[in-house]
Design a protein around this motif. Structure first.
Motif, PDB file in Angstrom:
ATOM      1  N   GLN A  21     -52.111 -66.799  37.114  1.00 11.05           N
ATOM      2  CA  GLN A  21     -51.659 -65.498  37.576  1.00 11.05           C
ATOM      3  C   GLN A  21     -50.399 -65.089  36.819  1.00 11.05           C
ATOM      4  OE1 GLN A  21     -53.353 -63.647  40.071  1.00 11.05           O
ATOM      5  NE2 GLN A  21     -54.861 -65.225  39.563  1.00 11.05           N
ATOM      6  N   GLY A  22     -50.391 -63.833  36.315  1.00  8.95           N
ATOM      7  CA  GLY A  22     -49.184 -63.260  35.727  1.00  8.95           C
ATOM      8  C   GLY A  22     -48.848 -63.781  34.353  1.00  8.95           C
ATOM      9  N   LEU A  23     -49.784 -64.441  33.645  1.00  6.85           N
ATOM     10  CA  LEU A  23     -49.488 -64.986  32.324  1.00  6.85           C
ATOM     11  C   LEU A  23     -50.759 -65.016  31.498  1.00  6.85           C
ATOM     12  CD1 LEU A  23     -47.053 -66.231  30.783  1.00  6.85           C
ATOM     13  CD2 LEU A  23     -47.941 -68.479  31.441  1.00  6.85           C
ATOM     14  N   THR A  24     -50.788 -64.263  30.393  1.00  5.25           N
ATOM     15  CA  THR A  24     -51.950 -64.259  29.504  1.00  5.25           C
ATOM     16  C   THR A  24     -51.854 -65.417  28.523  1.00  5.25           C
ATOM     17  OG1 THR A  24     -50.906 -62.867  27.835  1.00  5.25           O
ATOM     18  CG2 THR A  24     -52.034 -61.745  29.657  1.00  5.25           C
ATOM     19  N   GLN A  25     -52.986 -65.674  27.840  1.00  5.00           N
ATOM     20  CA  GLN A  25     -52.965 -66.758  26.845  1.00  5.00           C
ATOM     21  C   GLN A  25     -51.983 -66.448  25.724  1.00  5.00           C
ATOM     22  OE1 GLN A  25     -56.728 -67.803  25.209  1.00  5.00           O
ATOM     23  NE2 GLN A  25     -55.884 -69.031  23.571  1.00  5.00           N
ATOM     24  N   ARG A  26     -51.953 -65.166  25.284  1.00  7.51           N
ATOM     25  CA  ARG A  26     -51.017 -64.796  24.223  1.00  7.51           C
ATOM     26  C   ARG A  26     -49.574 -65.067  24.652  1.00  7.51           C
ATOM     27  NH1 ARG A  26     -51.712 -61.532  19.935  1.00  7.51           N
ATOM     28  NH2 ARG A  26     -53.746 -60.848  20.753  1.00  7.51           N
ATOM     29  N   GLU A  27     -49.251 -64.725  25.921  1.00  8.89           N
ATOM     30  CA  GLU A  27     -47.901 -64.980  26.415  1.00  8.89           C
ATOM     31  C   GLU A  27     -47.629 -66.470  26.511  1.00  8.89           C
ATOM     32  OE1 GLU A  27     -47.327 -61.044  29.269  1.00  8.89           O
ATOM     33  OE2 GLU A  27     -48.191 -62.879  30.078  1.00  8.89           O
ATOM     34  N   ALA A  28     -48.662 -67.245  26.900  1.00  9.20           N
ATOM     35  CA  ALA A  28     -48.477 -68.697  27.008  1.00  9.20           C
ATOM     36  C   ALA A  28     -48.191 -69.318  25.649  1.00  9.20           C
ATOM     37  CB  ALA A  28     -49.731 -69.338  27.623  1.00  9.20           C
ATOM     38  N   PHE A  29     -48.937 -68.902  24.610  1.00 14.19           N
ATOM     39  CA  PHE A  29     -48.692 -69.440  23.273  1.00 14.19           C
ATOM     40  C   PHE A  29     -47.313 -69.009  22.768  1.00 14.19           C
ATOM     41  CE2 PHE A  29     -53.302 -70.269  22.821  1.00 14.19           C
ATOM     42  CZ  PHE A  29     -53.211 -71.539  22.275  1.00 14.19           C
ATOM     43  N   ALA A  30     -46.924 -67.757  23.062  1.00 19.10           N
ATOM     44  CA  ALA A  30     -45.602 -67.276  22.630  1.00 19.10           C
ATOM     45  C   ALA A  30     -44.492 -68.078  23.307  1.00 19.10           C
ATOM     46  CB  ALA A  30     -45.459 -65.792  22.942  1.00 19.10           C
ATOM     47  N   LEU A  31     -44.636 -68.345  24.606  1.00 18.34           N
ATOM     48  CA  LEU A  31     -43.631 -69.139  25.308  1.00 18.34           C
ATOM     49  C   LEU A  31     -43.575 -70.555  24.774  1.00 18.34           C
ATOM     50  CD1 LEU A  31     -44.208 -67.913  28.981  1.00 18.34           C
ATOM     51  CD2 LEU A  31     -42.131 -67.608  27.622  1.00 18.34           C
ATOM     52  N   ASP A  32     -44.750 -71.136  24.481  1.00 17.04           N
ATOM     53  CA  ASP A  32     -44.772 -72.496  23.937  1.00 17.04           C
ATOM     54  C   ASP A  32     -44.088 -72.538  22.571  1.00 17.04           C
ATOM     55  OD1 ASP A  32     -45.846 -75.313  23.898  1.00 17.04           O
ATOM     56  OD2 ASP A  32     -46.817 -74.517  22.112  1.00 17.04           O
ATOM     57  N   ALA A  33     -44.371 -71.532  21.714  1.00 18.34           N
ATOM     58  CA  ALA A  33     -43.741 -71.496  20.397  1.00 18.34           C
ATOM     59  C   ALA A  33     -42.221 -71.339  20.519  1.00 18.34           C
ATOM     60  CB  ALA A  33     -44.321 -70.346  19.571  1.00 18.34           C
ATOM     61  N   ARG A  34     -41.786 -70.472  21.474  1.00 14.20           N
ATOM     62  CA  ARG A  34     -40.353 -70.287  21.662  1.00 14.20           C
ATOM     63  C   ARG A  34     -39.698 -71.559  22.179  1.00 14.20           C
ATOM     64  NH1 ARG A  34     -38.514 -65.584  25.581  1.00 14.20           N
ATOM     65  NH2 ARG A  34     -38.687 -67.217  27.172  1.00 14.20           N
ATOM     66  N   ALA A  35     -40.380 -72.267  23.089  1.00 15.36           N
ATOM     67  CA  ALA A  35     -39.822 -73.511  23.619  1.00 15.36           C
ATOM     68  C   ALA A  35     -39.672 -74.547  22.520  1.00 15.36           C
ATOM     69  CB  ALA A  35     -40.724 -74.041  24.747  1.00 15.36           C
ATOM     70  N   ARG A  36     -40.677 -74.623  21.638  1.00 15.57           N
ATOM     71  CA  ARG A  36     -40.593 -75.598  20.549  1.00 15.57           C
ATOM     72  C   ARG A  36     -39.463 -75.239  19.579  1.00 15.57           C
ATOM     73  NH1 ARG A  36     -44.796 -78.977  19.251  1.00 15.57           N
ATOM     74  NH2 ARG A  36     -46.473 -79.088  20.780  1.00 15.57           N
ATOM     75  N   ALA A  37     -39.346 -73.928  19.233  1.00 11.26           N
ATOM     76  CA  ALA A  37     -38.302 -73.514  18.293  1.00 11.26           C
ATOM     77  C   ALA A  37     -36.915 -73.771  18.875  1.00 11.26           C
ATOM     78  CB  ALA A  37     -38.477 -72.042  17.951  1.00 11.26           C
ATOM     79  N   GLN A  38     -36.724 -73.375  20.147  1.00 12.61           N
ATOM     80  CA  GLN A  38     -35.409 -73.581  20.748  1.00 12.61           C
ATOM     81  C   GLN A  38     -35.107 -75.060  20.930  1.00 12.61           C
ATOM     82  OE1 GLN A  38     -35.981 -71.155  24.246  1.00 12.61           O
ATOM     83  NE2 GLN A  38     -34.859 -69.423  23.373  1.00 12.61           N
ATOM     84  N   GLY A  39     -36.127 -75.844  21.265  1.00 12.12           N
ATOM     85  CA  GLY A  39     -35.912 -77.281  21.368  1.00 12.12           C
ATOM     86  C   GLY A  39     -35.526 -77.890  20.031  1.00 12.12           C
ATOM     87  N   GLY A  40     -36.184 -77.420  18.942  1.00 11.40           N
ATOM     88  CA  GLY A  40     -35.836 -77.928  17.612  1.00 11.40           C
ATOM     89  C   GLY A  40     -34.407 -77.597  17.227  1.00 11.40           C
ATOM     90  N   TRP A  41     -33.991 -76.340  17.480  1.00  9.78           N
ATOM     91  CA  TRP A  41     -32.609 -75.965  17.173  1.00  9.78           C
ATOM     92  C   TRP A  41     -31.614 -76.728  18.038  1.00  9.78           C
ATOM     93  CZ3 TRP A  41     -30.844 -73.952  12.990  1.00  9.78           C
ATOM     94  CH2 TRP A  41     -31.642 -73.103  12.218  1.00  9.78           C
ATOM     95  N   ALA A  42     -31.991 -76.971  19.289  1.00  6.34           N
ATOM     96  CA  ALA A  42     -31.090 -77.745  20.161  1.00  6.34           C
ATOM     97  C   ALA A  42     -30.877 -79.143  19.605  1.00  6.34           C
ATOM     98  CB  ALA A  42     -31.669 -77.805  21.580  1.00  6.34           C
ATOM     99  N   ASN A  43     -31.956 -79.786  19.137  1.00  5.74           N
ATOM    100  CA  ASN A  43     -31.822 -81.129  18.563  1.00  5.74           C
ATOM    101  C   ASN A  43     -30.948 -81.105  17.318  1.00  5.74           C
ATOM    102  OD1 ASN A  43     -33.444 -82.271  20.523  1.00  5.74           O
ATOM    103  ND2 ASN A  43     -35.323 -81.975  19.356  1.00  5.74           N
ATOM    104  N   ILE A  44     -31.111 -80.052  16.470  1.00 11.25           N
ATOM    105  CA  ILE A  44     -30.286 -79.951  15.268  1.00 11.25           C
ATOM    106  C   ILE A  44     -28.808 -79.802  15.640  1.00 11.25           C
ATOM    107  CG2 ILE A  44     -29.749 -78.469  13.292  1.00 11.25           C
ATOM    108  CD1 ILE A  44     -32.755 -77.868  13.096  1.00 11.25           C
ATOM    109  N   LEU A  45     -28.527 -78.936  16.617  1.00 11.61           N
ATOM    110  CA  LEU A  45     -27.136 -78.722  17.017  1.00 11.61           C
ATOM    111  C   LEU A  45     -26.539 -79.975  17.640  1.00 11.61           C
ATOM    112  CD1 LEU A  45     -27.408 -75.099  18.436  1.00 11.61           C
ATOM    113  CD2 LEU A  45     -26.146 -75.817  16.402  1.00 11.61           C
ATOM    114  N   PHE A  46     -27.328 -80.719  18.409  1.00 13.66           N
ATOM    115  CA  PHE A  46     -26.818 -81.984  18.957  1.00 13.66           C
ATOM    116  C   PHE A  46     -26.485 -82.959  17.826  1.00 13.66           C
ATOM    117  CE2 PHE A  46     -29.280 -81.066  23.052  1.00 13.66           C
ATOM    118  CZ  PHE A  46     -28.147 -80.571  23.680  1.00 13.66           C
ATOM    119  N   GLY A  47     -27.346 -82.974  16.783  1.00 14.38           N
ATOM    120  CA  GLY A  47     -27.052 -83.830  15.642  1.00 14.38           C
ATOM    121  C   GLY A  47     -25.781 -83.416  14.927  1.00 14.38           C
ATOM    122  N   VAL A  48     -25.587 -82.088  14.752  1.00 13.09           N
ATOM    123  CA  VAL A  48     -24.356 -81.585  14.133  1.00 13.09           C
ATOM    124  C   VAL A  48     -23.141 -81.963  14.975  1.00 13.09           C
ATOM    125  CG1 VAL A  48     -23.095 -79.491  13.518  1.00 13.09           C
ATOM    126  CG2 VAL A  48     -25.513 -79.717  12.917  1.00 13.09           C
ATOM    127  N   ALA A  49     -23.284 -81.817  16.296  1.00 11.13           N
ATOM    128  CA  ALA A  49     -22.163 -82.155  17.176  1.00 11.13           C
ATOM    129  C   ALA A  49     -21.796 -83.634  17.054  1.00 11.13           C
ATOM    130  CB  ALA A  49     -22.525 -81.811  18.628  1.00 11.13           C
TER     131      ALA A  49
END
Length: 350
Positions: free
Chosen positions: A289-317
């Protein structure tokens, strides 16, 4: 009208999916594909079980069977069975994406399985164990087999210009080994399940590993360089409290704090996006309910990208914190002098 539209979309998806897969030596898989195109899901499920039970599936064939089993179970409103098939699929290939535009009853268990594999770091792997040139064994070890899939390891060996020869060995406590000859050996290995389907591999016939002949890695250590005698007195080296190193150290520590805070924020955003996909409500018919497949893939891609940047920033820190601490220590006043028993280093840390 809506039902007709869904029927047309699903039929087109299945046709595109079946044409995307290559040829296979499994005699049951083409039949399963045909049944899927005809939307005969119960018959397709039985054909896929036969295809899965067929011995000796290569890795690509196995991944296709597991994906189609998850799709069929989802369309039959069997979410637990779909999730199980997708979990096995994603343990073998964590970056796998669904080949088609499926209904939420298929997409939801797929993303639940993806989240499960990611949270448990459950990706299956096979690695070669290091050995000295004198060792008579070639060994591999299974990494993270949370579903207990591996049973055998098939080693492929080639000496000189000979053809590849295969030899299977059982797994014992997650490891397997094979005897090697005395000369230079090219080799690679495949992890097999109980039906001898290929789960994963290390090396390949095109890019094999190499074990050198005994003694090839042994070399005499170079003679140590002569050490010049210490002078009776060494000059004193002093760093003022306001040393430039201390200034750079403070800048590095400030960078560490900023990068850590930014990484934490992006990690929180990534978890929120993933939670929207996994936690989406499902109605009695199995539709999200309230979530299309396109939105689900977009959210998954955003979660992966933000998670990747978070790991990079933790490494820099982390790197900035280490550098800042090191420079802070090096910026302190230091004195060096020689004594009859050695060198004395002293300093103060204001």
């Amino acid at each position: 009208m809506v039902a007709l539209h869904r029927f047309v979309v699903l039929t087109a998806t299945l046709l595109l999916t079946s044409s995307a897969w290559g040829e296979t030596s499994n005699p049951y898989l083409p039949r399963a594909r045909q049944l899927l195109e005809e939307l005969r899901y119960p018959d397709a499920a039985r054909a896929l079980e036969q295809a899965r039970a067929h011995p000796g599936n290569d890795r690509d064939t196995l991944l296709e069977i597991l994906e189609l089993q998850g799709v069929v179970a989802g369309m039959l409103q069997q979410p637990a069975k779909a999730r199980s098939a997708f979990q096995t699929l994603l343990v073998l290939a964590p970056d796998h994406r669904l080949e088609g535009d499926y209904a939420p009853r298929v997409v939801t268990p797929f993303f639940e399985a993806k989240s499960w594999v990611s949270d448990k770091s459950a990706a299956l792997g096979l690695e070669a164990l290091p050995s000295s040139a004198e060792a008579s064994l070639l060994s591999v070890q299974v990494k993270t087999d949370v579903l207990n899939l591996g049973r055998l390891v098939r080693f492929h060996l080639r000496e000189g210009g000979d053809a590849w020869r295969a030899q299977e060995q059982p797994l014992v406590e997650g490891k397997a080994s094979v005897e090697r000859k005395g000369g230079r050996v090219e080799w690679w290995a495949e992890l097999l399940d109980e039906r001898r389907a290929v789960l994963t591999s290390v090396g390949s016939d095109a890019s094999p590993l190499v074990a050198l002949a005994p003694g090839a890695l042994v070399s005499s250590a170079p003679a140590p360089a002569p050490v010049s005698p210490l002078p009776e007195k060494l000059p004193r080296v002093a760093g003022a409290p306001g040393s430039p190193l201390r200034t750079v150290a403070y800048a590095c520590l400030g960078l560490a704090v900023g990068a850590g805070a930014a990484g934490g924020y992006l990690g929180w955003q990534s978890n929120q996006a993933r939670a929207r996909v996994v936690g989406a409500p499902v109605d009695e018919a199995g539709y999200t309910q309230g979530l299309t497949q396109r939105e689900a893939f977009a959210l998954d891609a955003r979660a992966r990208a933000q998670g990747g940047w978070a790991n990079i920033l933790f490494g820099v820190a982390g790197a900035a914190a280490i550098a800042g601490g090191t420079l802070w220590v090096l910026g302190a006043p230091v004195g060096v002098s020689a004594t009859p028993t050695g060198v004395v280093v002293g300093g103060a840390f204001p």
